[in-house]
Design a protein around this motif. Structure first.
Motif, PDB file in Angstrom:
ATOM      1  N   ARG A  46      94.027  27.794  23.923  1.00 41.60           N
ATOM      2  CA  ARG A  46      94.458  28.513  22.734  1.00 41.60           C
ATOM      3  C   ARG A  46      93.989  27.736  21.502  1.00 41.60           C
ATOM      4  N   GLU A  49      97.438  29.407  16.654  1.00 40.55           N
ATOM      5  CA  GLU A  49      98.821  29.861  16.818  1.00 40.55           C
ATOM      6  C   GLU A  49      99.053  30.961  15.804  1.00 40.55           C
ATOM      7  N   ARG A  50      99.372  32.152  16.281  1.00 40.78           N
ATOM      8  CA  ARG A  50      99.544  33.291  15.394  1.00 40.78           C
ATOM      9  C   ARG A  50     101.004  33.698  15.330  1.00 40.78           C
ATOM     10  N   SER A  51     101.428  34.064  14.137  1.00 37.08           N
ATOM     11  CA  SER A  51     102.759  34.640  13.958  1.00 37.08           C
ATOM     12  C   SER A  51     102.623  35.745  12.920  1.00 37.08           C
ATOM     13  N   GLU A  56      97.845  29.178  12.356  1.00 35.49           N
ATOM     14  CA  GLU A  56      97.644  27.731  12.353  1.00 35.49           C
ATOM     15  C   GLU A  56      96.719  27.330  13.486  1.00 35.49           C
ATOM     16  N   THR A  58      95.650  25.039  16.577  1.00 36.78           N
ATOM     17  CA  THR A  58      96.249  24.148  17.562  1.00 36.78           C
ATOM     18  C   THR A  58      95.465  22.834  17.527  1.00 36.78           C
TER      19      THR A  58
END
Length: 263
Positions: A46, A49-51, A56, A58
């Protein structure tokens, strides 16, 4: 793995926003997401980092970003070298500059390059000295105008301009009548200094100079945005140093022909 996938990933890593990265790469956002997902699947790790609120990198993404930038830079440089060997001039020269340090230098430089190589496109981007050095090393730009640094790695540089500093004082100050001022003359003055976390070369130079001469205690005012305070009236008895006058610069090159100029 395709080179364009690396370019798409670099755009997302730098923008940390899929919509902005998609606009930058002139691609639809869903298509960009698909390319990133395909890249992550191929790598088996990965990268992002998705939200719903933010994107962001990794730890693996940070490492892969550095490598991707170098690969893209090396490919671009290899293309230019191949064209040069074949007798074809480089189509674009990418230049990094520390603004506004090059205000009196860059326009004349660009004009000379334009006259000598009318078919070459010039692209100028601004940034800090560290950003420019890193971009040269990664092959993202061909040359840069920078402030002096202690360690420039494998790059070579030479001075092309010098600059002197002027003291900004309240207009009724006795110092305003003098043509030359020594740093000891500031001992009875209140000083305006910068309070930014990442000081530039000049800001760090004066910070160390004040400390060496025991003037740190004279700093009564702080400013986070350089150059703009010159538009305001200085507080009574306050002094501040600003850049002006003639300049001298340095230009540096690496073994691969990449270069940085130090101002």
């Amino acid at each position: 793995m395709e080179l364009r996938q690396l370019s798409f990933f670099v755009a997302v890593a730098e923008e940390l926003h899929f919509n902005r990265a998609a606009a930058r790469m002139c691609i639809a956002q869903p298509a960009l997401s698909s390319h990133i997902q395909a890249l992550e699947k191929e790598l088996g790790v990965r990268l992002l980092e998705r939200s719903t609120r933010r994107v962001e990198l990794t730890r693996a993404g940070e490492v892969f970003y550095d490598r991707a930038v170098r690969i893209i830079g090396d490919v671009g440089l290899s293309m230019e070298v191949a064209r040069s060997v074949a007798g074809k001039a480089a189509r674009t020269i990418k230049i990094g500059t520390v603004y506004p340090a090059t205000t009196g230098v860059l326009p004349a430089f660009l004009a000379r390059i334009g006259r000598k190589f009318p078919d070459v496109a010039l692209h100028v981007r601004s940034g800090s000295t560290s950003d420019i050095i890193r971009s040269i090393e990664n092959g993202q730009i061909n040359l840069g105008f920078i402030r002096p640094v202690e360690n420039i790695g494998s790059l070579r540089f030479f001075s092309i301009a010098h600059e002197r500093y002027l003291l900004a004082v309240e207009k009724r100050s006795p110092l305003a009548l003098r043509s030359e001022i020594d740093i000891e003359d500031l001992r009875s003055e209140k000083i305006i200094a910068f309070s930014r976390q990442n000081l530039s070369y000049s800001e760090r130079y004066f910070s160390e100079m004040f400390e060496t001469h025991g003037l740190t205690g004279n700093i009564a005012y702080s400013w986070t945005t350089p150059f703009r305070w010159c538009r305001w009236s200085l507080p009574a008895s306050a002094s501040a140093l600003r850049r002006n006058g003639r300049r001298t610069c340095r230009t540096a090159t690496s073994s691969s022909g990449r270069c940085a100029a130090s101002i």
